[in-house]
Scaffold this motif. Structure first.
Motif, PDB file in Angstrom:
ATOM      1  N   THR A 164       0.805  -1.266  -0.234  1.00 21.43           N
ATOM      2  CA  THR A 164      -0.011   0.089  -0.043  1.00 21.43           C
ATOM      3  C   THR A 164       1.029   1.239  -0.018  1.00 21.43           C
ATOM      4  N   PRO A 165       0.361   2.376  -0.640  1.00 17.07           N
ATOM      5  CA  PRO A 165       1.140   3.518  -0.653  1.00 17.07           C
ATOM      6  C   PRO A 165       0.957   4.369   0.527  1.00 17.07           C
ATOM      7  N   PHE A 166       0.331   3.940   1.606  1.00 17.45           N
ATOM      8  CA  PHE A 166       0.245   4.826   2.706  1.00 17.45           C
ATOM      9  C   PHE A 166       0.516   4.166   4.202  1.00 17.45           C
ATOM     10  N   SER A 167       1.211   4.625   4.815  1.00 18.28           N
ATOM     11  CA  SER A 167       1.647   4.085   6.197  1.00 18.28           C
ATOM     12  C   SER A 167       0.454   3.693   6.814  1.00 18.28           C
ATOM     13  N   TRP A 168      -0.306   4.672   7.366  1.00 19.40           N
ATOM     14  CA  TRP A 168      -1.485   4.097   7.992  1.00 19.40           C
ATOM     15  C   TRP A 168      -2.380   3.205   7.292  1.00 19.40           C
ATOM     16  N   SER A 169      -2.448   3.047   5.899  1.00 19.58           N
ATOM     17  CA  SER A 169      -3.071   1.618   5.465  1.00 19.58           C
ATOM     18  C   SER A 169      -2.512   0.500   5.822  1.00 19.58           C
ATOM     19  N   GLY A 177      -4.930  -8.574  10.145  1.00 20.10           N
ATOM     20  CA  GLY A 177      -4.450  -9.975  10.071  1.00 20.10           C
ATOM     21  C   GLY A 177      -3.863 -10.001   8.626  1.00 20.10           C
ATOM     22  N   ALA A 178      -3.668  -9.070   7.831  1.00 19.90           N
ATOM     23  CA  ALA A 178      -3.216  -9.025   6.416  1.00 19.90           C
ATOM     24  C   ALA A 178      -1.495  -8.783   6.583  1.00 19.90           C
ATOM     25  N   ASN A 179      -0.919  -9.443   5.618  1.00 18.49           N
ATOM     26  CA  ASN A 179       0.310  -9.289   5.480  1.00 18.49           C
ATOM     27  C   ASN A 179       0.597  -8.112   4.608  1.00 18.49           C
ATOM     28  N   ALA A 180       0.598  -6.873   5.047  1.00 18.04           N
ATOM     29  CA  ALA A 180       0.708  -5.510   4.373  1.00 18.04           C
ATOM     30  C   ALA A 180       1.909  -4.980   4.655  1.00 18.04           C
ATOM     31  N   HIS A 181       2.292  -4.282   3.778  1.00 18.52           N
ATOM     32  CA  HIS A 181       3.693  -3.669   3.899  1.00 18.52           C
ATOM     33  C   HIS A 181       3.333  -2.153   3.111  1.00 18.52           C
ATOM     34  N   TRP A 182       4.222  -1.212   3.580  1.00 18.26           N
ATOM     35  CA  TRP A 182       4.396   0.186   3.044  1.00 18.26           C
ATOM     36  C   TRP A 182       5.980   0.485   2.893  1.00 18.26           C
ATOM     37  N   PHE A 183       6.157   0.862   1.639  1.00 20.88           N
ATOM     38  CA  PHE A 183       7.600   1.278   1.261  1.00 20.88           C
ATOM     39  C   PHE A 183       7.599   2.737   0.436  1.00 20.88           C
ATOM     40  N   GLY A 184       6.465   3.585   0.792  1.00 22.88           N
ATOM     41  CA  GLY A 184       6.469   4.803   0.429  1.00 22.88           C
ATOM     42  C   GLY A 184       5.670   4.913  -1.033  1.00 22.88           C
TER      43      GLY A 184
END
Length: 266
Positions: A164-169, A177-184
């Motif tokens: 995702t493009p947003f840190s809060w997301s 419970g998602a395998n979610a990542h933010w890299f900018g």
């Protein structure tokens, strides 16, 4: 989480996922982009994944940019963009036809890596189909990721990873419970690849990528710019022709202007 580069992260994540689904065995990556912005992201991702794994087959739903990056299109989403209920209803037949073509293609051959990009109306449905068929799913820019109050409740169960493009997301999705990542945000990286002139002048007009919004936006923009003694440059989206934007500008009562676009979208 630090900002290390969204596109590079997807390149690595894609290569890792492809290794898990079967290296060297007719490995496939299927992109699904429903609008011009998603098509631009798909083109960048296809180029980078192709560099990391030149043996893969790149397929999907998209537009001319992803096609130019080597993606074999099973359906064109060139004219799917819409805002509002009425305009959205107009594109339903095209989207439904594209959905059926995508599902038919996902069912053929060995499953690989499915990369949906935003456009939840189509892609959530395709995620369900892809998961049921054994595809690994990496959602790039999940729908509604900009919201600070909620994220898609069904995303954790439909994906192997989310970028995702947003840190809060990322934080909210991880809590779900998602395998979610933010890299900018990928746009920051894509802009660094553009050779911009050192000295800039004039006014750039970006009327949009959806045909109906171009007409409405230019009707407001053209009168606002009248009387300004500066160069005006219209920048069409990749899925819109230069002639379409120029004619809409004239209909809106716009004055002298120049239509410019990146070389790869000309």
């Amino acid at each position: 989480m630090s900002e290390i580069g969204t596109l590079a992260a997807v390149q690595r994540a894609g290569a890792d996922a492809l290794t898990q689904v079967g290296a060297g065995v007719h490995t496939r990556v299927f992109f699904s982009a429903g609008e011009a912005s998603g098509d631009a992201y798909a083109a960048e991702l296809a180029s980078r994944i192709g560099e990391a794994r030149p043996d893969v087959d790149l397929e999907g739903v998209g537009g001319q940019l992803s096609q130019g990056a080597g993606v074999h299109l099973v359906a064109s989403s060139q004219d799917w963009g819409a805002v509002g209920i009425i305009e959205s209803l107009k594109v339903v037949p095209q989207v439904w036809q594209g959905y059926r073509a995508a599902v038919a293609h996902l069912r053929r051959g060995r499953p690989g890596l499915f990369v949906p990009i935003d456009y939840g109306y189509l892609n959530i449905k395709l995620c369900r189909q892809a998961r049921a068929l054994g595809w690994r799913v990496v959602y790039f820019i999940p729908p509604g990721s900009w919201r600070r109050t909620k994220q898609g409740a069904d995303l954790p169960g439909l994906t192997d990873a989310i970028i995702t493009p947003f840190s809060w997301s990322a934080t909210m999705l991880q809590e779900m419970g998602a395998n979610a990542h933010w890299f900018g945000h990928p746009l920051r990286q894509m802009l660094k690849q553009v050779d911009a002139p050192a000295v800039r002048s004039g006014i750039a007009v970006l009327p949009g990528s959806r045909h109906h919004e171009i007409e409405h936006n230019l009707k407001a923009i053209a009168p606002a710019l009248k009387g300004l003694n500066v160069p005006i440059r219209l920048a069409p989206a990749p899925n819109v022709t230069s002639d379409e934007v120029a004619q809409a500008w004239v209909r809106a009562g716009g004055g002298e202007c120049e239509v410019v676009r990146p070389a790869r979208a000309a």
